[in-house]
Design an enzyme around this catalytic site. Structure first.
Site, PDB file in Angstrom:
ATOM      1  N   HIS A 100       0.837  -1.201   0.000  1.00 25.64           N
ATOM      2  CA  HIS A 100       0.000   0.000   0.000  1.00 25.64           C
ATOM      3  C   HIS A 100       0.869   1.247   0.000  1.00 25.64           C
ATOM      4  O   HIS A 100       1.957   1.258   0.550  1.00 25.64           O
ATOM      5  CB  HIS A 100      -0.932   0.017   1.222  1.00 25.64           C
ATOM      6  CG  HIS A 100      -0.211  -0.201   2.521  1.00 25.64           C
ATOM      7  ND1 HIS A 100       0.130  -1.457   2.977  1.00 25.64           N
ATOM      8  CD2 HIS A 100       0.257   0.676   3.438  1.00 25.64           C
ATOM      9  CE1 HIS A 100       0.773  -1.343   4.125  1.00 25.64           C
ATOM     10  NE2 HIS A 100       0.873  -0.064   4.425  1.00 25.64           N
ATOM     11  N   HIS A 102       1.008   5.172   1.147  1.00 23.98           N
ATOM     12  CA  HIS A 102       0.405   6.181   2.026  1.00 23.98           C
ATOM     13  C   HIS A 102       0.421   7.542   1.342  1.00 23.98           C
ATOM     14  O   HIS A 102       1.406   7.913   0.698  1.00 23.98           O
ATOM     15  CB  HIS A 102       1.226   6.340   3.309  1.00 23.98           C
ATOM     16  CG  HIS A 102       1.204   5.176   4.239  1.00 23.98           C
ATOM     17  ND1 HIS A 102       0.410   5.129   5.356  1.00 23.98           N
ATOM     18  CD2 HIS A 102       1.896   4.005   4.230  1.00 23.98           C
ATOM     19  CE1 HIS A 102       0.633   3.992   6.012  1.00 23.98           C
ATOM     20  NE2 HIS A 102       1.532   3.294   5.350  1.00 23.98           N
TER      21      HIS A 102
HETATM   22  P1  AMP Z   1       2.289   0.150   7.245  1.00 24.13           P
HETATM   23  O1  AMP Z   1       3.013   0.377   8.525  1.00 24.13           O
HETATM   24  O2  AMP Z   1       2.864   0.921   6.093  1.00 24.13           O
HETATM   25  O3  AMP Z   1       2.070  -1.321   6.950  1.00 24.13           O
HETATM   26  O4  AMP Z   1       0.876   0.824   7.464  1.00 24.13           O
HETATM   27  C1  AMP Z   1      -0.312   0.142   7.656  1.00 24.13           C
HETATM   28  C2  AMP Z   1      -1.374   1.197   7.824  1.00 24.13           C
HETATM   29  O5  AMP Z   1      -2.644   0.566   7.732  1.00 24.13           O
HETATM   30  C3  AMP Z   1      -1.324   1.904   9.192  1.00 24.13           C
HETATM   31  O6  AMP Z   1      -1.154   3.310   8.990  1.00 24.13           O
HETATM   32  C4  AMP Z   1      -2.681   1.578   9.807  1.00 24.13           C
HETATM   33  O7  AMP Z   1      -3.236   2.632  10.535  1.00 24.13           O
HETATM   34  C5  AMP Z   1      -3.531   1.233   8.589  1.00 24.13           C
HETATM   35  N1  AMP Z   1      -4.645   0.334   8.853  1.00 24.13           N
HETATM   36  C6  AMP Z   1      -4.624  -0.831   9.528  1.00 24.13           C
HETATM   37  N2  AMP Z   1      -5.849  -1.380   9.548  1.00 24.13           N
HETATM   38  C7  AMP Z   1      -6.675  -0.529   8.867  1.00 24.13           C
HETATM   39  C8  AMP Z   1      -8.065  -0.541   8.552  1.00 24.13           C
HETATM   40  N3  AMP Z   1      -8.877  -1.528   8.935  1.00 24.13           N
HETATM   41  N4  AMP Z   1      -8.556   0.489   7.839  1.00 24.13           N
HETATM   42  C9  AMP Z   1      -7.757   1.503   7.449  1.00 24.13           C
HETATM   43  N5  AMP Z   1      -6.442   1.554   7.722  1.00 24.13           N
HETATM   44  C10 AMP Z   1      -5.897   0.569   8.420  1.00 24.13           C
END
Ligand code: AMP
Ligand code: ZN
Length: 144
Positions: A100, A102
């Site tokens: 993903h 950001h």
């Molecule tokens: P990363 O550390 O780059 O893997 O970021 C994962 C991101 O996913 C974090 O910023 C979380 O807040 C976000 N996240 C986790 N679960 C959800 C969810 N159910 N809906 C939206 N964002 C999420």
């Protein structure tokens, strides 16, 4: 993928606040936003790593991020700039193992700072930089 929270969001098994969707990807708001408007762009096809995405899908995520950032800037959400960031792999801090991108709007005084932890790294001599550049460039492949 069965136990992937982002696949569950794609399949509408978990809720999300959606911003955008097309055949290849979708975007929704991060549940723990670092600033208002913090969004995630994800491929619909489950892949853990950014490096596993095909070149077109990888490029498409950035095109969509560009569209969303322009929408954020046109909206009432406070945004004077933005950080786009992507953690590729657990070692890089990736926590959700569905690749993903950001998008986090930034503004003066938002109290957030995305960046590398070492503020003043050593400058490499040109020779060493050229050697490293060669090591990478000989593996650049048009297909992947
Ligand atoms: P990363 O550390 O780059 O893997 O970021 C994962 C991101 O996913 C974090 O910023 C979380 O807040 C976000 N996240 C986790 N679960 C959800 C969810 N159910 N809906 C939206 N964002 C999420
Ligand atoms: Zn997934």
């Amino acid at each position: 993928m069965k136990d992937c929270i982002f696949c569950k969001i794609i399949n509408r098994e978990l809720p999300a606040s959606f911003i955008y969707e097309d055949e290849t990807c979708m975007a929704f708001l991060d549940i723990h936003p670092i600033t208002e408007g913090h969004a995630l762009v994800i491929p619909k096809h489950h892949q853990e790593r950014f490096t596993q995405l095909n070149n077109e899908v990888a490029g498409h995520l950035f095109k969509v991020a560009h569209k969303i950032l322009n929408a954020i800037e046109d909206s009432e959400i406070k945004s004077e700039g933005a950080n786009l960031f992507l953690s590729d792999g657990t070692v890089a801090g990736q926590e959700v193992m569905h690749s993903h991108l950001h998008i986090a709007p930034t503004f003066k005084g938002d109290g957030q700072r995305v960046g590398f932890s070492h503020s003043d790294p050593e400058m490499f001599p040109r020779k060493r930089l050229d050697e490293i550049a060669t090591k990478i460039s000989k593996f650049i492949n048009e297909q992947s």
